[in-house]
Design a protein around this motif. Sequence first.
Motif, PDB file in Angstrom:
ATOM      1  N   ASP A 140       0.828  -1.219   0.000  1.00 38.60           N
ATOM      2  CA  ASP A 140       0.000   0.000   0.000  1.00 38.60           C
ATOM      3  C   ASP A 140       0.856   1.260   0.000  1.00 38.60           C
ATOM      4  OD1 ASP A 140      -2.239  -1.599   0.033  1.00 38.60           O
ATOM      5  OD2 ASP A 140      -2.763  -1.194   2.130  1.00 38.60           O
ATOM      6  N   ALA A 141       2.065   1.174   0.569  1.00 38.24           N
ATOM      7  CA  ALA A 141       2.961   2.333   0.602  1.00 38.24           C
ATOM      8  C   ALA A 141       3.639   2.563  -0.743  1.00 38.24           C
ATOM      9  CB  ALA A 141       4.016   2.151   1.689  1.00 38.24           C
ATOM     10  N   GLY A 142       3.425   1.649  -1.696  1.00 42.61           N
ATOM     11  CA  GLY A 142       4.024   1.805  -3.018  1.00 42.61           C
ATOM     12  C   GLY A 142       5.504   1.463  -3.058  1.00 42.61           C
ATOM     13  N   LEU A 143       5.981   0.748  -2.039  1.00 44.50           N
ATOM     14  CA  LEU A 143       7.389   0.352  -2.031  1.00 44.50           C
ATOM     15  C   LEU A 143       7.621  -0.714  -3.095  1.00 44.50           C
ATOM     16  CD1 LEU A 143       7.800   0.214   1.836  1.00 44.50           C
ATOM     17  CD2 LEU A 143       8.859   1.879   0.299  1.00 44.50           C
ATOM     18  N   PRO A 144       8.837  -0.789  -3.627  1.00 45.89           N
ATOM     19  CA  PRO A 144       9.093  -1.755  -4.695  1.00 45.89           C
ATOM     20  C   PRO A 144       8.970  -3.195  -4.203  1.00 45.89           C
ATOM     21  CG  PRO A 144      11.138  -0.725  -3.974  1.00 45.89           C
ATOM     22  CD  PRO A 144      10.014   0.010  -3.301  1.00 45.89           C
ATOM     23  N   GLY A 145       8.590  -4.069  -5.126  1.00 45.22           N
ATOM     24  CA  GLY A 145       8.504  -5.485  -4.816  1.00 45.22           C
ATOM     25  C   GLY A 145       7.078  -5.980  -4.710  1.00 45.22           C
ATOM     26  N   ASP A 146       6.960  -7.292  -4.531  1.00 46.70           N
ATOM     27  CA  ASP A 146       5.658  -7.934  -4.411  1.00 46.70           C
ATOM     28  C   ASP A 146       5.603  -8.723  -3.100  1.00 46.70           C
ATOM     29  OD1 ASP A 146       7.308 -10.104  -4.838  1.00 46.70           O
ATOM     30  OD2 ASP A 146       6.557 -10.535  -6.851  1.00 46.70           O
ATOM     31  N   ARG A 147       4.550  -9.510  -2.928  1.00 48.05           N
ATOM     32  CA  ARG A 147       4.379 -10.272  -1.688  1.00 48.05           C
ATOM     33  C   ARG A 147       5.593 -11.159  -1.386  1.00 48.05           C
ATOM     34  NH1 ARG A 147      -0.358 -10.995   0.815  1.00 48.05           N
ATOM     35  NH2 ARG A 147       0.264 -13.101   1.429  1.00 48.05           N
ATOM     36  N   THR A 148       6.071 -11.831  -2.425  1.00 45.01           N
ATOM     37  CA  THR A 148       7.201 -12.733  -2.219  1.00 45.01           C
ATOM     38  C   THR A 148       8.441 -11.958  -1.788  1.00 45.01           C
ATOM     39  OG1 THR A 148       6.311 -14.315  -3.810  1.00 45.01           O
ATOM     40  CG2 THR A 148       8.661 -14.473  -3.310  1.00 45.01           C
ATOM     41  N   SER A 149       8.657 -10.800  -2.389  1.00 46.95           N
ATOM     42  CA  SER A 149       9.809  -9.965  -2.021  1.00 46.95           C
ATOM     43  C   SER A 149       9.746  -9.569  -0.546  1.00 46.95           C
ATOM     44  CB  SER A 149       9.855  -8.700  -2.868  1.00 46.95           C
ATOM     45  OG  SER A 149       9.882  -8.993  -4.229  1.00 46.95           O
ATOM     46  N   VAL A 150       8.567  -9.172  -0.095  1.00 47.01           N
ATOM     47  CA  VAL A 150       8.416  -8.752   1.300  1.00 47.01           C
ATOM     48  C   VAL A 150       8.655  -9.948   2.225  1.00 47.01           C
ATOM     49  CG1 VAL A 150       6.891  -7.690   3.007  1.00 47.01           C
ATOM     50  CG2 VAL A 150       6.796  -6.947   0.619  1.00 47.01           C
ATOM     51  N   LEU A 151       8.149 -11.107   1.852  1.00 51.21           N
ATOM     52  CA  LEU A 151       8.370 -12.307   2.651  1.00 51.21           C
ATOM     53  C   LEU A 151       9.865 -12.634   2.734  1.00 51.21           C
ATOM     54  CD1 LEU A 151       7.417 -14.752   4.238  1.00 51.21           C
ATOM     55  CD2 LEU A 151       7.013 -15.925   2.051  1.00 51.21           C
ATOM     56  N   LEU A 152      10.565 -12.516   1.613  1.00 45.91           N
ATOM     57  CA  LEU A 152      12.006 -12.783   1.611  1.00 45.91           C
ATOM     58  C   LEU A 152      12.758 -11.797   2.511  1.00 45.91           C
ATOM     59  CD1 LEU A 152      12.548 -13.625  -2.158  1.00 45.91           C
ATOM     60  CD2 LEU A 152      12.656 -15.215  -0.229  1.00 45.91           C
ATOM     61  N   LEU A 153      12.368 -10.524   2.452  1.00 47.92           N
ATOM     62  CA  LEU A 153      12.992  -9.530   3.338  1.00 47.92           C
ATOM     63  C   LEU A 153      12.720  -9.869   4.801  1.00 47.92           C
ATOM     64  CD1 LEU A 153      12.251  -6.174   1.476  1.00 47.92           C
ATOM     65  CD2 LEU A 153      14.479  -7.282   1.753  1.00 47.92           C
ATOM     66  N   TYR A 154      11.502 -10.294   5.089  1.00 49.16           N
ATOM     67  CA  TYR A 154      11.135 -10.667   6.454  1.00 49.16           C
ATOM     68  C   TYR A 154      11.993 -11.841   6.936  1.00 49.16           C
ATOM     69  CZ  TYR A 154       8.626 -12.925  10.236  1.00 49.16           C
ATOM     70  OH  TYR A 154       8.317 -13.535  11.424  1.00 49.16           O
ATOM     71  N   LEU A 155      12.104 -12.866   6.111  1.00 49.37           N
ATOM     72  CA  LEU A 155      12.874 -14.050   6.491  1.00 49.37           C
ATOM     73  C   LEU A 155      14.351 -13.716   6.685  1.00 49.37           C
ATOM     74  CD1 LEU A 155      11.195 -16.676   4.145  1.00 49.37           C
ATOM     75  CD2 LEU A 155      10.917 -16.473   6.628  1.00 49.37           C
ATOM     76  N   ALA A 156      14.895 -12.915   5.775  1.00 48.53           N
ATOM     77  CA  ALA A 156      16.302 -12.523   5.903  1.00 48.53           C
ATOM     78  C   ALA A 156      16.511 -11.655   7.142  1.00 48.53           C
ATOM     79  CB  ALA A 156      16.759 -11.782   4.649  1.00 48.53           C
TER      80      ALA A 156
END
Length: 198
Positions: A140-156
């Motif tokens: 919603d904030a318009g940050l780059p990436g998709d759901r999978t990208s956010v999940l990967l950032l979370y896991l890392a």
Amino acid sequence: MRQNPQRRTALLDAAIEVLAREGSRGLTLRAVDKEAAVPTGTASNYFRNRDELLSQVMTRTNERLTPDPDELAATMAAPPSQALVVTLMRRLVERMRTDRSSHLAMLELRLEGTRRPELKAELTRVFTELLEANIKWHLDAGLPGDRTSVLLLYLAGSGFMVEDLTLPDFLAPYDLDGLLQALVERTLPASAEPAAAR
């Protein structure tokens, strides 16, 4: 019995400190009383049993780890970009290092959840809701990436925090800022940024 909300919060904060320092085996109502410097039996007036205490510690930990709304709003004034995501990751690490007790307590709760099915179910529900809320907020904030990208950032990010909390010397030789930047750049390629942010 009427209960004082400030006293309850103080007891939960004391429980977080005990859990972080002593582990789940050291978390007793008596230990919470001692940490909070209140008369013996006080915690038992606020929590029916240890399971209720653990559940409320989880809620209090999430409250303590939630970013300050004003600071977050100031950070989000920048245009959506990889650079902004790097800044958000840095702020996350800063919060973790500022309140190590809450993060260690949450790790202890996770470990305790492997032995208590009810706690595991509650942790799974809470973390699922938090992850979904974070993904929605990111998109919603318009940050780059998709759901999978956010999940990967979370896991890392979770992996980094476990290492930093438990074996800080292990990561000491590495450039944290460089690692965070590389993580974001490799997870969210520039081509994924909105055109306005390039």
